[in-house]
Motif scaffolding. Structure first.
Motif, short mmCIF file in Angstrom:
data_model
loop_
_atom_site.label_atom_id
_atom_site.label_comp_id
_atom_site.label_asym_id
_atom_site.label_seq_id
_atom_site.Cartn_x
_atom_site.Cartn_y
_atom_site.Cartn_z
N ILE A 1 -1.94 64.52 -0.95
CA ILE A 1 -1.20 65.78 -0.93
C ILE A 1 0.30 65.51 -0.83
O ILE A 1 0.74 64.64 -0.07
CB ILE A 1 -1.67 66.70 0.21
CG1 ILE A 1 -1.59 66.02 1.57
CG2 ILE A 1 -3.09 67.19 -0.06
CD1 ILE A 1 -1.86 66.96 2.72
N GLN A 2 1.06 66.26 -1.60
CA GLN A 2 2.49 66.02 -1.71
C GLN A 2 3.22 66.22 -0.39
O GLN A 2 4.18 65.51 -0.10
CB GLN A 2 3.10 66.93 -2.78
CG GLN A 2 4.54 66.60 -3.11
CD GLN A 2 4.68 65.20 -3.70
OE1 GLN A 2 3.91 64.82 -4.57
NE2 GLN A 2 5.66 64.44 -3.22
N SER A 3 2.76 67.16 0.43
CA SER A 3 3.45 67.40 1.71
C SER A 3 3.38 66.17 2.60
O SER A 3 4.31 65.89 3.37
CB SER A 3 2.86 68.62 2.42
OG SER A 3 1.49 68.44 2.70
N TYR A 4 2.27 65.41 2.50
CA TYR A 4 2.18 64.17 3.28
C TYR A 4 3.03 63.08 2.66
O TYR A 4 3.72 62.33 3.36
CB TYR A 4 0.72 63.69 3.38
CG TYR A 4 0.51 62.66 4.46
CD1 TYR A 4 -0.15 62.98 5.64
CD2 TYR A 4 1.00 61.36 4.33
CE1 TYR A 4 -0.32 62.04 6.65
CE2 TYR A 4 0.85 60.42 5.32
CZ TYR A 4 0.18 60.77 6.48
OH TYR A 4 0.04 59.83 7.47
N VAL A 5 3.00 63.00 1.33
CA VAL A 5 3.86 62.04 0.64
C VAL A 5 5.32 62.30 1.01
O VAL A 5 6.08 61.35 1.29
CB VAL A 5 3.68 62.14 -0.89
CG1 VAL A 5 4.68 61.25 -1.62
CG2 VAL A 5 2.25 61.76 -1.29
N ASP A 6 5.72 63.57 1.04
CA ASP A 6 7.08 63.92 1.39
C ASP A 6 7.44 63.48 2.80
O ASP A 6 8.53 62.95 3.05
CB ASP A 6 7.29 65.44 1.26
CG ASP A 6 7.28 65.92 -0.18
OD1 ASP A 6 7.40 65.07 -1.09
OD2 ASP A 6 7.15 67.13 -0.39
N THR A 7 6.52 63.69 3.75
CA THR A 7 6.77 63.28 5.13
C THR A 7 6.92 61.77 5.23
O THR A 7 7.84 61.26 5.88
CB THR A 7 5.62 63.75 6.04
OG1 THR A 7 5.53 65.17 5.99
CG2 THR A 7 5.85 63.30 7.48
N PHE A 8 6.01 61.06 4.60
CA PHE A 8 6.02 59.60 4.59
C PHE A 8 7.32 59.05 4.01
O PHE A 8 8.02 58.25 4.64
CB PHE A 8 4.79 59.11 3.82
CG PHE A 8 4.84 57.69 3.34
CD1 PHE A 8 5.22 56.65 4.19
CD2 PHE A 8 4.46 57.38 2.04
CE1 PHE A 8 5.24 55.32 3.74
CE2 PHE A 8 4.48 56.07 1.59
CZ PHE A 8 4.87 55.04 2.44
N LEU A 9 7.67 59.50 2.81
CA LEU A 9 8.84 58.96 2.14
C LEU A 9 10.15 59.45 2.76
O LEU A 9 11.16 58.74 2.74
CB LEU A 9 8.79 59.28 0.64
CG LEU A 9 7.67 58.58 -0.12
CD1 LEU A 9 7.71 58.92 -1.60
CD2 LEU A 9 7.77 57.05 0.06
N SER A 10 10.14 60.65 3.34
CA SER A 10 11.32 61.12 4.06
C SER A 10 11.58 60.21 5.26
O SER A 10 12.74 59.90 5.59
CB SER A 10 11.13 62.56 4.54
OG SER A 10 11.11 63.45 3.45
N GLY A 11 10.51 59.79 5.91
CA GLY A 11 10.64 58.86 7.03
C GLY A 11 11.19 57.53 6.58
O GLY A 11 12.02 56.91 7.25
N CYS A 12 10.73 57.07 5.41
CA CYS A 12 11.22 55.80 4.87
C CYS A 12 12.71 55.90 4.55
O CYS A 12 13.49 54.98 4.84
CB CYS A 12 10.45 55.43 3.60
SG CYS A 12 8.71 55.03 3.88
N LEU A 13 13.13 57.01 3.95
CA LEU A 13 14.55 57.22 3.65
C LEU A 13 15.37 57.26 4.93
O LEU A 13 16.49 56.74 4.99
CB LEU A 13 14.73 58.51 2.85
CG LEU A 13 14.21 58.49 1.41
CD1 LEU A 13 14.15 59.91 0.85
CD2 LEU A 13 15.09 57.61 0.53
#
Length: 201
Positions: free
Chosen positions: A125-137
């Motif tokens: 799900i994109q909302s989880y991908v967004d959370t994950f990659l936002s954390g990486c950024l």
């Protein structure tokens, strides 16, 4: 999000654990956060008493989209993990100015019965991908680690065509309602048949 044993991946961990982890209080305790816990806001939602995230490289594990969602709630991933100790030999700091702290390091590994690659029923799900990659950024900017986000993305296994964009209506309920899990458990307790019949549209 779960993980399987394999090569290595980039990660970070919060400094301190709370007493509810039931770990040895005589030593400092650290958790390897490889998904949503990389993002400070998401980590603090789980536990407010943690310190600063530190970017590290962990060998012996691979991050993967392989934890199916099984709960009374309408999410696609849940915390169905076993805690495993990570030896100091398998942890390398990505910030050359920092020093690896003493204490015990832990990682949560998906239980075999809950491991499943993404599918129509359990999509990425994109909302989880967004959370994950936002954390990486966030880690990349905060700690000035070059290509941290690129490396986290490339070293994550299990990307597939079973992927839904739920940004408008997130499937992770606490994105809009922080008490969603408590509410779902209450409804399931008192109206189990009706609750199980609810469908996401």
């Amino acid at each position: 999000m779960g993980q399987k044993f394999s090569s290595s991946y980039l990660n970070c961990f919060p400094r301190n654990l709370t007493s509810k982890e039931n770990l040895d209080s005589g030593e400092d305790q650290y958790i390897v956060g490889y998904g949503s816990l990389i993002k400070t806001e998401s980590k603090n939602r789980m536990c407010e008493n943690t310190g600063e995230n530190i970017p590290v490289l962990i060998t012996g594990f691979t991050r993967a989209w392989n934890c199916k969602g099984v709960s009374t709630s309408f999410s696609t991933t849940e915390l169905f993990y076993n805690r495993m100790e990570v030896t100091h030999d398998n942890v390398s700091l990505l910030n050359s100015t920092a020093k690896l702290p003493s204490g015990k390091f832990w990682i949560y590994v998906t239980k075999p019965e809950f491991q499943e690659l993404s599918s129509k029923k359990y999509p990425i799900i994109q909302s989880y991908v967004d959370t994950f990659l936002s954390g990486c950024l966030e880690m990349q900017q905060t700690h000035n680690v070059e290509k941290f986000t690129d490396n986290c993305t490339k070293t994550t296994a299990g990307w597939s065509n079973h992927w839904v964009n739920d940004r408008i209506f997130p499937r992770r309920p606490f994105v809009h309602e922080p008490n969603a899990t408590k509410i779902d458990k209450l409804l399931d307790k008192h109206f189990p048949e009706e609750f199980k019949a609810i469908r996401i549209e």
